[in-house]
Design a protein around this motif. Structure first.
Motif, PDB file in Angstrom:
ATOM      1  N   PRO A   1      20.852   5.702  -8.057  1.00 13.53           N
ATOM      2  CA  PRO A   1      21.689   5.682  -9.265  1.00 13.53           C
ATOM      3  C   PRO A   1      21.314   4.572 -10.237  1.00 13.53           C
ATOM      4  CG  PRO A   1      23.061   5.929  -7.304  1.00 13.53           C
ATOM      5  CD  PRO A   1      21.662   5.656  -6.835  1.00 13.53           C
ATOM      6  N   TRP A   2      20.947   3.397  -9.732  1.00 15.73           N
ATOM      7  CA  TRP A   2      20.650   2.286 -10.637  1.00 15.73           C
ATOM      8  C   TRP A   2      19.391   2.549 -11.455  1.00 15.73           C
ATOM      9  CZ3 TRP A   2      16.142  -0.503 -10.077  1.00 15.73           C
ATOM     10  CH2 TRP A   2      15.496  -0.442  -8.846  1.00 15.73           C
ATOM     11  N   VAL A   3      18.443   3.298 -10.900  1.00 12.05           N
ATOM     12  CA  VAL A   3      17.245   3.646 -11.663  1.00 12.05           C
ATOM     13  C   VAL A   3      17.612   4.596 -12.793  1.00 12.05           C
ATOM     14  CG1 VAL A   3      14.990   4.778 -11.561  1.00 12.05           C
ATOM     15  CG2 VAL A   3      15.697   3.241  -9.717  1.00 12.05           C
ATOM     16  N   LEU A   4      18.423   5.590 -12.487  1.00 13.91           N
ATOM     17  CA  LEU A   4      18.868   6.534 -13.520  1.00 13.91           C
ATOM     18  C   LEU A   4      19.690   5.840 -14.599  1.00 13.91           C
ATOM     19  CD1 LEU A   4      19.823   9.757 -11.569  1.00 13.91           C
ATOM     20  CD2 LEU A   4      17.986   9.432 -13.200  1.00 13.91           C
ATOM     21  N   ILE A   5      20.550   4.941 -14.194  1.00 10.62           N
ATOM     22  CA  ILE A   5      21.376   4.222 -15.169  1.00 10.62           C
ATOM     23  C   ILE A   5      20.497   3.406 -16.102  1.00 10.62           C
ATOM     24  CG2 ILE A   5      23.058   2.347 -15.420  1.00 10.62           C
ATOM     25  CD1 ILE A   5      24.420   3.482 -12.863  1.00 10.62           C
TER      26      ILE A   5
ATOM     27  N   VAL B   1      10.659   9.107 -24.268  1.00 10.97           N
ATOM     28  CA  VAL B   1       9.900   8.880 -23.031  1.00 10.97           C
ATOM     29  C   VAL B   1      10.834   8.452 -21.903  1.00 10.97           C
ATOM     30  CG1 VAL B   1       8.171   7.393 -21.928  1.00 10.97           C
ATOM     31  CG2 VAL B   1       7.715   8.398 -24.171  1.00 10.97           C
ATOM     32  N   ALA B   2      11.766   7.538 -22.177  1.00 10.21           N
ATOM     33  CA  ALA B   2      12.693   7.069 -21.145  1.00 10.21           C
ATOM     34  C   ALA B   2      13.582   8.209 -20.652  1.00 10.21           C
ATOM     35  CB  ALA B   2      13.540   5.916 -21.682  1.00 10.21           C
ATOM     36  N   ALA B   3      14.093   9.011 -21.557  1.00 10.39           N
ATOM     37  CA  ALA B   3      14.933  10.147 -21.156  1.00 10.39           C
ATOM     38  C   ALA B   3      14.108  11.172 -20.367  1.00 10.39           C
ATOM     39  CB  ALA B   3      15.565  10.794 -22.377  1.00 10.39           C
TER      40      ALA B   3
ATOM     41  N   ALA C   1      15.107  -3.851 -20.038  1.00  9.90           N
ATOM     42  CA  ALA C   1      15.380  -2.898 -18.963  1.00  9.90           C
ATOM     43  C   ALA C   1      14.173  -1.999 -18.690  1.00  9.90           C
ATOM     44  CB  ALA C   1      16.602  -2.055 -19.312  1.00  9.90           C
ATOM     45  N   LEU C   2      13.608  -1.433 -19.745  1.00 10.22           N
ATOM     46  CA  LEU C   2      12.497  -0.505 -19.552  1.00 10.22           C
ATOM     47  C   LEU C   2      11.237  -1.217 -19.069  1.00 10.22           C
ATOM     48  CD1 LEU C   2      13.067   1.795 -22.654  1.00 10.22           C
ATOM     49  CD2 LEU C   2      13.556   2.312 -20.250  1.00 10.22           C
ATOM     50  N   THR C   3      10.991  -2.412 -19.578  1.00 13.08           N
ATOM     51  CA  THR C   3       9.805  -3.148 -19.156  1.00 13.08           C
ATOM     52  C   THR C   3       9.910  -3.572 -17.693  1.00 13.08           C
ATOM     53  OG1 THR C   3       9.479  -3.920 -21.414  1.00 13.08           O
ATOM     54  CG2 THR C   3       8.316  -5.114 -19.688  1.00 13.08           C
ATOM     55  N   VAL C   4      11.045  -4.115 -17.302  1.00 11.42           N
ATOM     56  CA  VAL C   4      11.218  -4.546 -15.905  1.00 11.42           C
ATOM     57  C   VAL C   4      11.145  -3.347 -14.968  1.00 11.42           C
ATOM     58  CG1 VAL C   4      12.882  -5.533 -14.269  1.00 11.42           C
ATOM     59  CG2 VAL C   4      12.481  -6.653 -16.468  1.00 11.42           C
ATOM     60  N   LEU C   5      11.831  -2.256 -15.313  1.00 14.07           N
ATOM     61  CA  LEU C   5      11.783  -1.073 -14.460  1.00 14.07           C
ATOM     62  C   LEU C   5      10.366  -0.498 -14.397  1.00 14.07           C
ATOM     63  CD1 LEU C   5      13.493   0.809 -12.713  1.00 14.07           C
ATOM     64  CD2 LEU C   5      13.856   2.223 -14.735  1.00 14.07           C
ATOM     65  N   GLY C   6       9.663  -0.541 -15.521  1.00 11.83           N
ATOM     66  CA  GLY C   6       8.277  -0.070 -15.521  1.00 11.83           C
ATOM     67  C   GLY C   6       7.391  -0.893 -14.622  1.00 11.83           C
ATOM     68  N   VAL C   7       7.571  -2.201 -14.639  1.00 11.33           N
ATOM     69  CA  VAL C   7       6.773  -3.072 -13.763  1.00 11.33           C
ATOM     70  C   VAL C   7       7.130  -2.826 -12.296  1.00 11.33           C
ATOM     71  CG1 VAL C   7       6.368  -5.477 -13.108  1.00 11.33           C
ATOM     72  CG2 VAL C   7       6.350  -4.816 -15.523  1.00 11.33           C
TER      73      VAL C   7
ATOM     74  N   LEU D   1       3.494   1.397  -9.456  1.00  7.31           N
ATOM     75  CA  LEU D   1       2.656   2.132  -8.513  1.00  7.31           C
ATOM     76  C   LEU D   1       3.059   3.595  -8.367  1.00  7.31           C
ATOM     77  CD1 LEU D   1       2.153  -0.565  -5.742  1.00  7.31           C
ATOM     78  CD2 LEU D   1       0.602   0.098  -7.590  1.00  7.31           C
ATOM     79  N   SER D   2       4.163   3.993  -9.012  1.00  5.06           N
ATOM     80  CA  SER D   2       4.540   5.406  -8.944  1.00  5.06           C
ATOM     81  C   SER D   2       4.745   5.954 -10.365  1.00  5.06           C
ATOM     82  CB  SER D   2       5.785   5.594  -8.070  1.00  5.06           C
ATOM     83  OG  SER D   2       6.864   4.843  -8.582  1.00  5.06           O
ATOM     84  N   ILE D   3       5.958   5.869 -10.894  1.00  6.22           N
ATOM     85  CA  ILE D   3       6.228   6.436 -12.218  1.00  6.22           C
ATOM     86  C   ILE D   3       6.404   5.362 -13.282  1.00  6.22           C
ATOM     87  CG2 ILE D   3       7.307   8.473 -11.206  1.00  6.22           C
ATOM     88  CD1 ILE D   3      10.023   7.248 -12.131  1.00  6.22           C
ATOM     89  N   GLY D   4       6.020   4.150 -12.980  1.00 10.24           N
ATOM     90  CA  GLY D   4       6.310   3.036 -13.865  1.00 10.24           C
ATOM     91  C   GLY D   4       5.501   2.946 -15.138  1.00 10.24           C
ATOM     92  N   LEU D   5       4.301   3.495 -15.157  1.00  8.54           N
ATOM     93  CA  LEU D   5       3.454   3.330 -16.333  1.00  8.54           C
ATOM     94  C   LEU D   5       4.070   3.921 -17.612  1.00  8.54           C
ATOM     95  CD1 LEU D   5       0.840   2.068 -17.281  1.00  8.54           C
ATOM     96  CD2 LEU D   5      -0.316   4.212 -16.754  1.00  8.54           C
ATOM     97  N   PRO D   6       4.579   5.148 -17.598  1.00 10.91           N
ATOM     98  CA  PRO D   6       5.220   5.650 -18.822  1.00 10.91           C
ATOM     99  C   PRO D   6       6.482   4.874 -19.196  1.00 10.91           C
ATOM    100  CG  PRO D   6       4.752   7.459 -17.314  1.00 10.91           C
ATOM    101  CD  PRO D   6       4.465   6.194 -16.585  1.00 10.91           C
ATOM    102  N   ILE D   7       7.198   4.393 -18.196  1.00  8.66           N
ATOM    103  CA  ILE D   7       8.400   3.606 -18.470  1.00  8.66           C
ATOM    104  C   ILE D   7       8.013   2.268 -19.092  1.00  8.66           C
ATOM    105  CG2 ILE D   7      10.445   2.523 -17.435  1.00  8.66           C
ATOM    106  CD1 ILE D   7      10.220   4.715 -15.217  1.00  8.66           C
ATOM    107  N   LEU D   8       6.963   1.660 -18.571  1.00  6.28           N
ATOM    108  CA  LEU D   8       6.452   0.422 -19.156  1.00  6.28           C
ATOM    109  C   LEU D   8       5.981   0.657 -20.589  1.00  6.28           C
ATOM    110  CD1 LEU D   8       5.712  -2.557 -18.792  1.00  6.28           C
ATOM    111  CD2 LEU D   8       3.530  -1.805 -17.825  1.00  6.28           C
TER     112      LEU D   8
END
Length: 121
Positions: free
Chosen positions: A51-55, A30-32, A85-91, A95-102
């Motif tokens: 870049p930091w989001v992709l990293i 899912v993250a990839a 990392a994934l939880t913080v980025l998801g939060v 409002l955009s693409i965070g739900l699958p990342i969360l």
């Protein structure tokens, strides 16, 4: 291999079953996938991806993939930063693409909290 030198695929499949933790592997996929989707989505909007989001997405995916292997050393240690990392980025991106990342972060967390396997089935 059997005494005749022929590979017994049933035994091989039984050894492989249980060596991969499916929740962590799903989190990695899912993250990839979200990294690819993020690049596509931002490109469609005419912008450059951050870049930091992709990293964060790719490192989280790699750590979760490593953590999906039951027998590797430091499996749980690799899952901890993946979860964070994934939880913080998801939060942050909820409002955009965070739900699958969360969801990937939560899957990695559940994988981290599952009891370890001492041997393959």
């Amino acid at each position: 291999m059997t005494a005749t030198g022929v590979m017994d695929h049933g035994v091989m499949a039984a050894r492989m079953r249980g060596t991969i933790e499916p929740l962590a592997l799903t989190a990695a996929i899912v993250a990839a996938g979200m990294a690819v989707f993020y690049v596509w989505l931002i490109g469609q909007q005419g912008n450059q991806p951050l870049p930091w989001v992709l990293i964060i997405l790719l490192v989280g995916a790699l750590l979760a993939a490593y953590g999906a292997l039951w027998r590797v050393p430091y499996r749980r240690t690799a899952l901890v930063p993946a979860v964070i990392a994934l939880t913080v980025l998801g939060v942050l991106g909820i409002l955009s693409i965070g739900l699958p990342i969360l969801a990937a972060g939560i899957l990695a967390l559940v994988s981290l909290l599952r009891p370890g396997r001492h041997q393959a089935l």
